[in-house]
Enzyme design. Structure first.
Site, short mmCIF file in Angstrom:
data_model
loop_
_atom_site.label_atom_id
_atom_site.label_comp_id
_atom_site.label_asym_id
_atom_site.label_seq_id
_atom_site.Cartn_x
_atom_site.Cartn_y
_atom_site.Cartn_z
N ARG A 256 0.91 -1.23 -0.07
CA ARG A 256 0.11 -0.21 0.04
C ARG A 256 0.87 1.31 0.25
NH1 ARG A 256 -2.81 0.99 5.31
NH2 ARG A 256 -1.36 2.86 5.44
N HIS A 260 -4.07 4.61 4.38
CA HIS A 260 -5.17 3.72 4.29
C HIS A 260 -6.30 4.37 3.73
CE1 HIS A 260 -8.17 0.95 5.65
NE2 HIS A 260 -8.85 1.69 6.10
N TYR A 269 3.28 5.60 11.19
CA TYR A 269 3.75 4.15 11.39
C TYR A 269 4.33 3.57 10.32
CZ TYR A 269 -0.80 3.75 8.69
OH TYR A 269 -1.87 3.77 7.71
C1 LIG Z 1 -15.57 -5.42 10.98
C2 LIG Z 1 -14.68 -4.19 10.98
N1 LIG Z 1 -13.67 -3.79 11.77
C3 LIG Z 1 -13.27 -2.86 11.75
C4 LIG Z 1 -13.38 -1.94 10.72
C5 LIG Z 1 -12.66 -0.59 10.45
N2 LIG Z 1 -11.57 -1.01 9.21
C6 LIG Z 1 -11.59 -0.48 8.08
S1 LIG Z 1 -10.59 -0.92 6.91
C7 LIG Z 1 -9.64 -1.59 8.30
C8 LIG Z 1 -8.40 -2.32 7.94
C9 LIG Z 1 -8.66 -3.11 6.97
O1 LIG Z 1 -7.25 -3.76 6.44
P1 LIG Z 1 -7.13 -4.88 5.29
O2 LIG Z 1 -8.17 -5.99 5.58
O3 LIG Z 1 -5.72 -5.22 5.21
O4 LIG Z 1 -7.53 -4.05 3.76
P2 LIG Z 1 -6.88 -2.86 3.39
O5 LIG Z 1 -7.75 -1.73 3.75
O6 LIG Z 1 -5.39 -2.68 3.85
O7 LIG Z 1 -6.85 -3.12 1.76
C10 LIG Z 1 -10.27 -1.40 9.43
C11 LIG Z 1 -9.81 -1.88 10.86
C12 LIG Z 1 -14.35 -2.42 9.69
N3 LIG Z 1 -14.38 -1.85 8.30
N4 LIG Z 1 -14.82 -3.35 9.71
#
Ligand SMILES: Cc1ncc(C[n+]2csc(CCOP(=O)(O)OP(=O)(O)O)c2C)c(N)n1
Ligand SMILES: [Mg+2]
Lengths: 355, 326
Positions: A256, A260, A269
């Site tokens: 990435r 985010h 971080y």
């Molecule tokens: C069930 C749930 N918990 C927390 C969140 C908040 N949240 C949104 S994105 C994220 C991180 C997700 O990371 P990843 O699965 O690696 O996907 P990326 O965003 O890196 O593509 C979090 C904790 C959420 N959307 N849904």
């Protein structure tokens, strides 16, 4: 003691970071224009992403999750899918959605806070963007169950992040897809981060692909910065799925290169050296190098493409900005097929307030 | 024609609709050869086969998530959660997805699924097997919540729920699964989903209940009648959307209302009904609306569960409180 089972995980890569081929091109890539098409989609996605971030920064759109650095993953998926397949996205798949036929202005609408952004006309069976992490894997398994029930020759693709592979829904979906041999391809965009939590803090597993083993299905790790390998891996998994040979888990390893979302500040971080290194491996540069080395691309073509993409995105932004708001009654009109009486009263009240 | 129990009426409705509509598919734990732990799908596996009566892996979030994907494809999954106490892992899917799919796609994708679950106390079951949390679901925009209280209504309402184009939570009061038998013609006739059922007519007080408590409520009405107090008795049946008009019409006539439910008191569906009565017919009320409910406690284990459930005596006491006002 004796050994009763043994497993291994394969890694697929075609194009190294330097633009050199490490394995022969897969068949699709030898067709005229095939790689240029992948390249053009990646560039369009990067231009779109930059614009979307800009719109958020200037208050014209809500929070947006960029695909920067991960274009190879998404464009590979979109290119491998057929129109009759069903796509179940998470929230970072702008690229795939565009290839499926969602319009740029629709994606802006969605992230700008307008439900019509999910009313895809060109891919009417595809699911809308999914925000609750990992829940979408089960919808994909359900769609695949329906496809299998009806003996159709098509398949489902579902995506999620490396973080999502820690959640129960992911395991439950893999497990049932394995048990029922469902026509579904699970793809993990391992971009090394779940907001600020690194991949290494997510699981002690060496690969995410190996999580397939517990479900009794094939799992493979692919260089997600290599759009050619991605396209090929997804295509092969889809063919198996369509032929009734069951599901596959693909872990796409990428990085990435962005925050985010627009609400995040990754400088808090992400180690600087890591991101500098990752920039050396990003997907667009490597495919461009390959195409240039093989005389399929040059600076002039690049400039023309950049200009075309800018124009296309700008036109979509204008369309998005010019789209009239939905009437307030619309918040009621899609709750149920027939609006219950109590909601009819609330609808009237909301309309009157709006006057 | 043979009389059947409520659980048999559930089976009869499922079989009727599966026979009519190949898009109807059942999923759940132990619903296949075993016919479900309460036998609600008894015989359906043999009749319709493993493709349509599907024993799933043991994972409730999965059951709901699969149903959403299947429903979006136009199937009509009817899923069984073995007990309401185990539906909670599925809440995420039901609240975040089933209830919202139509809205968030502007009607492009819909979710015509039914989630069935046996619920409520009084069968001496282990911990976690006896709660009544219908209010959780009634609070969620996009869901419908239906609770039958007789074989005929179980049959007609379940048919309606399966045919409904939106997600329906269909809660089956297991204490009365086999309490009474009724003639239930297998005619495929659905009952309306947005309607209360007036079971008794009287002019002095309105008794409002649903599910298993309906039976104590009817008994209370009988005993009150012996004392010269005549009650309108209403089975709400459709918890959401609520047919408040029928309830208001009755209370406007009687001037007194007692709401009876097994679920805990605070934030229960009774509170919603009482509030609507205030909005719509406060000036017809001769006495404050009374609620006779479960307590705001953890559901006691089987030794004390009877103390928790609204008894005939408690219902009569509730009515007497309304009678203290002239
Ligand atoms: C069930 C749930 N918990 C927390 C969140 C908040 N949240 C949104 S994105 C994220 C991180 C997700 O990371 P990843 O699965 O690696 O996907 P990326 O965003 O890196 O593509 C979090 C904790 C959420 N959307 N849904
Ligand atoms: Mg991630």
């Amino acid at each position: 003691m004796s050994r009763i089972a043994e497993f291994s995980i394969e890694y697929q890569q075609c194009l190294a970071a330097t633009g050199e081929l490490v394995t022969p091109l897969p068949a699709f890539a030898t067709q005229a224009g095939a790689l240029i098409e992948l390249y053009e989609w990646m560039v369009l996605l990067r231009v779109f992403d930059a614009k979307a971030i800009n719109l958020q920064r200037t208050g014209k759109m809500g929070t947006y999750p960029s695909s920067l650095g991960q274009e190879g993953v998404f464009v590979g998926i979109g290119d491998a899918m057929q129109a009759t397949d069903v796509f179940v996205p998470y929230y970072r798949d702008s690229g795939v959605l565009l290839q499926r036929g969602a319009t740029i202005s629709q994606l802006l609408q969605y992230w700008g806070g307008d439900e019509r952004g999910s009313d895809f006309k060109e891919c009417p069976e595809d699911f809308p963007i999914c925000v609750p992490i990992a829940t979408q894997f089960l919808h994909a398994a359900g769609i695949a169950t329906a496809i299998k029930y009806r003996h159709q020759k098509r398949a489902v693709v579902v995506t999620g992040g490396d973080g999502s592979s820690s959640k129960g829904d992911f395991y439950e979906a893999l497990n049932v897809a394995g048990e029922w041999q469902l026509p579904v391809v699970f793809i993990i965009n391992n971009n090394q981060w779940a907001i600020s939590v690194p991949r290494t803090a997510q699981t002690h597993c060496k690969t995410i692909a190996q999580k397939a083993i517990a479900a009794g299905i094939p799992g493979i790790q692919v260089d997600g910065n290599d759009a050619i390998a991605m396209r090929d891996a997804v295509d092969q998994a889809l063919q198996r799925a369509r032929n009734g040979e069951g599901p596959t888990l693909i872990e796409a390893v990428t990085y990435r290169l962005c925050d985010h979302t627009t609400a995040d500040d990754a400088t808090r971080y992400v180690p600087k050296e890591q991101i500098e290194k990752a920039w050396q491996e990003e997907p667009i540069r490597r495919l461009r190098q390959y195409l240039e080395q093989h005389h399929q691309w040059d600076e002039k073509k690049e400039q023309q493409l950049q200009q075309r993409c800018q124009e296309q995105v700008n036109a979509a932004v204008e369309e998005y900005i010019a789209t009239p708001l939905q009437p307030v009654s619309s918040i009621f009109d899609y709750m149920y097929e027939t609006l219950p009486k109590s909601l009819q009263q609330q609808r009237q009240a909301a309309e009157q307030e709006g006057r | 024609m043979a009389e059947i129990t409520m659980v048999e009426a559930v089976t009869q409705a499922l079989a009727y609709e599966m026979q009519q509509d190949k898009d109807v598919v059942l999923m759940g734990e132990d619903i296949g050869l075993n016919g479900g732990v309460f036998r609600a799908t008894d015989g359906l596996y043999k009749r319709f086969g493993a493709e349509r009566v599907i024993d799933t892996p043991l994972a409730e979030t999965m059951i709901a998530g699969l149903a959403i994907g299947m429903a979006a494809q136009g199937l009509k999954p009817v899923v069984e959660f073995q007990f309401m106490g185990f539906i909670y892992p599925a809440l995420d899917q039901l609240i975040n997805h089933a209830a919202r799919l139509r809205n968030r796609t502007r009607g492009r994708l819909t979710c015509p699924m039914v989630a069935r679950a046996p619920f409520g106390g009084g069968i001496h079951a282990p911990e976690h097997h006896s709660e009544s949390t219908e209010a959780l679901f009634a609070h969620i925009p996009g869901l419908k919540v239906v609770i039958p209280s007789s074989p005929a209504r179980a049959y007609g309402l379940l048919l309606a729920a399966i045919r409904d184009p939106d997600p329906v939570i269909f809660l089956e009061p297991k204490r009365i699964y086999r309490l009474v038998k009724q003639d239930v013609p297998d005619d495929g006739k659905a009952l309306p989903l947005e309607k209360c059922f007036v079971l008794r007519e009287g002019s002095d007080v309105t008794l409002i209940s649903w599910g298993a408590s309906m039976h104590e409520t009817l008994q209370a009405a009988d005993q009150l009648a012996e004392q010269g107090i005549h009650a309108d008795v209403i089975d709400v049946a459709s918890i959401k959307p609520l047919d408040i008009d029928t309830i208001v019409a009755s209370v406007a006539k009687t001037g007194r209302a007692v709401i009876v439910h097994e679920a805990a008191r605070t934030g229960g569906v009774g509170a919603e009904i009482a509030s609507l009565l205030n909005e719509h017919c406060l000036l017809s009320l001769l006495a404050p609306v009374q609620r006779v409910t479960g307590f705001d406690t953890v559901m006691p284990y089987l030794k004390l569960e009877k103390k928790y459930l609204p008894s005939v005596n408690r219902i009569i006491e509730g009515v007497m409180k309304t009678m203290e006002f002239a």
